[in-house]
Design a protein around this motif. Structure first.
Motif, PDB file in Angstrom:
ATOM      1  N   GLN A  39       0.844  -1.191   0.000  1.00  0.00           N
ATOM      2  CA  GLN A  39       0.000   0.000   0.000  1.00  0.00           C
ATOM      3  C   GLN A  39       0.876   1.236   0.000  1.00  0.00           C
ATOM      4  O   GLN A  39       1.636   1.462   0.956  1.00  0.00           O
ATOM      5  N   PRO A  41       1.230   5.499  -0.195  1.00  0.00           N
ATOM      6  CA  PRO A  41       0.466   6.611   0.381  1.00  0.00           C
ATOM      7  C   PRO A  41      -0.629   7.083  -0.566  1.00  0.00           C
ATOM      8  O   PRO A  41      -0.382   7.310  -1.751  1.00  0.00           O
ATOM      9  N   GLY A  42      -1.836   7.195  -0.043  1.00  0.00           N
ATOM     10  CA  GLY A  42      -2.952   7.688  -0.829  1.00  0.00           C
ATOM     11  C   GLY A  42      -3.546   6.692  -1.796  1.00  0.00           C
ATOM     12  O   GLY A  42      -4.446   7.030  -2.568  1.00  0.00           O
ATOM     13  N   GLN A 125       8.011  -1.101   5.815  1.00  0.00           N
ATOM     14  CA  GLN A 125       8.168  -0.028   4.831  1.00  0.00           C
ATOM     15  C   GLN A 125       9.307  -0.343   3.871  1.00  0.00           C
ATOM     16  O   GLN A 125      10.425  -0.677   4.295  1.00  0.00           O
ATOM     17  N   THR A 127      11.215   1.663   0.755  1.00  0.00           N
ATOM     18  CA  THR A 127      11.363   2.935   0.061  1.00  0.00           C
ATOM     19  C   THR A 127      12.470   2.795  -0.976  1.00  0.00           C
ATOM     20  O   THR A 127      13.591   2.413  -0.643  1.00  0.00           O
TER      21      THR A 127
END
Length: 130
Positions: A39, A41-42, A125, A127
């Protein structure tokens, strides 16, 4: 009580690799399929990959096919997601999940929807920097 704990996330440059792990407890791990979702962000949570109870069958989202590999070690109650050739668009929180019900020996049962899974980890997370 089924518990799933993800690990292995972090910051990586585009083109790099990461391996996520998900340790399961609370029931007989080798009986149940497992899945990975992510998922950003947004955005809504989306399917990444799934693996059958035995590990013999796998299925991937088109966006990760050829770059990601899902596997499992039933002796260690752990499912993995090897992520290669990472792209900035792979940045997201990654979750492992498992359904409530077993597939009773069936191999090619591929769950790609969030609602098909009953137990979720807390997420890790990932990134990817450009």
């Amino acid at each position: 009580q089924v518990q799933l704990v993800e690990s292995g996330g972090g910051l990586v440059q585009a083109g790099g690799s990461l391996r996520l792990s998900c340790a399961a407890s609370g029931r007989t791990f080798s009986t149940y399929a497992m899945g990975w979702f992510r998922q950003a962000p947004g955005k809504e949570r989306e399917f990444v990959a799934t693996i059958s109870w035995s590990g013999s069958s796998t299925y991937y989202a088109n966006s990760v096919k050829g770059r990601f590999t899902i596997s499992r070690d039933n002796a260690k109650n752990t499912v993995y997601l090897q992520m290669n050739s990472l792209k900035p668009e792979d940045t997201a929180v990654y979750y492992c999940a498992t359904p409530k019900f077993a597939d009773h020996g069936l191999e090619n049962v591929f769950r790609t929807q969030v609602w098909q899974y009953d137990y979720w980890g807390q997420g890790t997370q990932v990134t990817v920097s450009s």
